[in-house]
Scaffold this motif. Sequence first.
Motif, PDB file in Angstrom:
ATOM      1  N   LYS A   1       0.914  -1.170   0.229  1.00 58.08           N
ATOM      2  CA  LYS A   1      -0.005  -0.040   0.125  1.00 58.08           C
ATOM      3  C   LYS A   1       0.969   1.132   0.043  1.00 58.08           C
ATOM      4  N   SER A   2       0.785   2.295  -0.863  1.00 61.55           N
ATOM      5  CA  SER A   2       1.621   3.551  -0.998  1.00 61.55           C
ATOM      6  C   SER A   2       0.447   4.673  -0.290  1.00 61.55           C
ATOM      7  N   PRO A   3       1.112   5.617  -0.106  1.00 57.50           N
ATOM      8  CA  PRO A   3       0.328   6.768   0.528  1.00 57.50           C
ATOM      9  C   PRO A   3      -0.104   7.632  -0.645  1.00 57.50           C
ATOM     10  N   PRO A   4      -1.036   8.501  -0.561  1.00 59.71           N
ATOM     11  CA  PRO A   4      -1.676   9.335  -1.484  1.00 59.71           C
ATOM     12  C   PRO A   4      -0.409  10.234  -2.032  1.00 59.71           C
ATOM     13  N   ASP A   5      -0.680  10.806  -2.983  1.00 56.74           N
ATOM     14  CA  ASP A   5       0.482  11.783  -3.660  1.00 56.74           C
ATOM     15  C   ASP A   5       1.079  12.918  -2.824  1.00 56.74           C
ATOM     16  N   GLN A   6       0.136  13.529  -2.260  1.00 56.09           N
ATOM     17  CA  GLN A   6       0.425  14.566  -1.343  1.00 56.09           C
ATOM     18  C   GLN A   6       1.116  14.350  -0.112  1.00 56.09           C
ATOM     19  N   LEU A   7       1.280  12.807   0.392  1.00 56.99           N
ATOM     20  CA  LEU A   7       1.995  12.280   1.196  1.00 56.99           C
ATOM     21  C   LEU A   7       3.431  11.926   0.889  1.00 56.99           C
TER      22      LEU A   7
END
Length: 795
Positions: free
Chosen positions: A360-366
């Motif tokens: 799982k990857s964080p959203p782009d802003q994070l």
Amino acid sequence: MAAVVTGAMGTLLPKLANLITKEYNLHKGVKGEIMFLKVELEHMQAALVDISEAPIDQPPNNQIKLWANHVRDLSYDLEDNIDKFMLHIETHGQPEKSHSFRDFIDKCLSLLTKGKIRHKIGIDIKDIKRRIKEISERRKRYQIDSKAAAKPPGPTVDTLRLSTLYKKATELVGIEEKSLEVVEMLTEGDEVSKKQLKVVSIVGFGGLGKTTLANAVYEKLIVQVNIQKQKLQFDCAAFISVSLNPNMKLIFKSLLHQLDKHTYQNINEASWVEERLIREIRTFLENKRYLIVIDDIWDKSVWENIKYALIDNEYESRVITTTRILDVAQQAGGVYRLDPLSDEDSRKLFYQRIYGRENKSPPDQLVEVSESILRRCGGVPLAILTIGSLLSSKKGRAHTHEYWSKVYKSISSGLDNSHDDVKNMRRILSVSYFGLPPHLKTCLLHLSLYPQDYEIETGQLIWKWVGEGFVGKKQGKSLYEVGKDYLDELINKSLVQAVHFQNGNEVCSCRIHDMVHDLITSLSNEEGFLTTIGSQQPEYLPSKVRRLFVQTSTEEVVNQLPTLSLSHVRSLTLSRPAFSLLPALSGFPVLRVLDFSNCEQVDDNHWKDICNLFHLRYLSLKGTSITKIPKEIGNLKFVQVLDIRSTKIEELPSTFIQLTHLLLLLMVDSLGCAVPRWMCSMSSLFSLSITLKALGEEDLEILGSIQTLSELCIQVEKPTQGRAKRLVVGSGYPFPCLRRFSFKSDSMELGFALGAMQSLQFLALVFPHVHGTLLQFGDFVMGLENLSSLEYMEM
């Protein structure tokens, strides 16, 4: 958890002894007062040492911390008073011999001034005596015991270690590969060596997961199969934890109970002495194949004690140890260095802890802030899991850029203590610090001076420790050698990381892991050890600044400097943009360390202020705009280290000979002339690095006559006309103590005759434009075989 150090005691007590000598001509009553102070402060120093050595799980209570702070402040004030007294006495000395009436008046005024100064030191000492009595009475009144401790907050370090022992394997990214590597070390070898007892020692600093890895290997060897698919059958197994302050009888009882729970079910009630327990263990293991993990060993003597019980019965028994101390691992054998996680594995572990799965990857802003957080964690699983827990526990808030940025800033400013997991992480990392003796605590705190990820030149670092007064004298060793031992100990304990080596295994640069840097920065701020003005401001400024590092020239810094009491500063380091803010150096009367490295604004106009710094021990003018050295340099009679590399100096004044305490002189890329004749009279010079326009026999004769010279680095420019392009060092140039010699020249050749440099152990020769074999240039034979003590050479 305050870092308790011993203040100025180490340098103060010798000064008190010196004050009593006839040289300072103090009144008999004042000498009596000084004797009282000396005895009292010796007892206080002993109490401070006891406090500093309190176990991590038994921290000093608040009353003890307060008392220790008062004692430390008192030692600072007394040392300042003595240093200012010495300054006044020395600078009001008798004028040069003359018979004029004016000189007679000057002499009388000087003696009168000295009398007033001696009277003033008497008053100051009485005031300090009054304060000592107040502190002692307060200690009795509140029944302050230096060994009393506050109730340990939260879980003990051993409990925290056990919690890592039983973490789910799914949380431990990268553990499978590493556990297979350790298993292979335990099972490799021929048929003969496999039968013998084999030990593998997992070594690394706190938080890397040594215990977790050892447990993974332990489980794998007991319940799984090895690489050859053959079941490993062990008759018995045990996993014991040693820790910082081990009770060996309890450890041996625990070992017996785990080996055979039925036979030794009541072993804890037995009153057996340690020797009997060891005999019992050896007898039990005599005909068995066993697997034992010994976790968290801190001392070689502890390992030796345990090893007596581990009989080598040639039944393919295996032992795994974990330690933070490299020496312990090397003594046990089979060293496995546990490295931080790779960037990829760090991300997997981080996202797994936050989102429950590693893909799982964080959203782009994070993404950007998450990468910043991971860089700060530096591949340390404990740090990654801790910060991941902090982010995942906030649910909705965990996915906002504002909150993630706040977490990043908090861990970048010395570890956020508001979260239980972060407190626990800091406690684990702190164990290594609190296990240090006071002098190593001081040296480690000093490393907070350097920026994160900064590669530190070890030579410069050790000489700074010498200048600060951190390095104690040791029979048969120079101060630099003792300081080098200090650094080796910190590296050995995994608190400092070696980066580059020279001469085989000698560390020439090092750095601090980010998590350790955060810890010592936080401790340094609590202690008021170092005040840094610039990029990140401390929460508060101490009333008496001892070490000051000014980084930037921002408006905020301009507003803060006037609030500092500069008269107590012992060490001043300035970065280039901050120099314009420097007040007059006369405001630093007791300064010991002055580092102007790469401050180009420093020029010859600043010499007057510099030469008035009577107590200066360490002076770096490297990379400044200095072009000459005035004769007033002789006023710095206590200076030990002088670094004028990369300046444009072409001549040294003869008053240099007055620097009778000078140990290190760095002039590479500076001086460009012949060696001055008076240099042979330098009575304490230990290390010299110098650039010369040419090197001749007379230069060698002068340098070879310096009786104390142990290290010499010569860089020769192109030879001038009339000077030899080939030079042979012979027995006529004695160099009685020279052990290290480095020589660099583009066009000059150097050879060695029989009897040359008889103490030389290390030789480095650099001839960039000369082609030939290692032993001769054309028809010129170097004669390396004539260096009878040579051990290591670089070309």
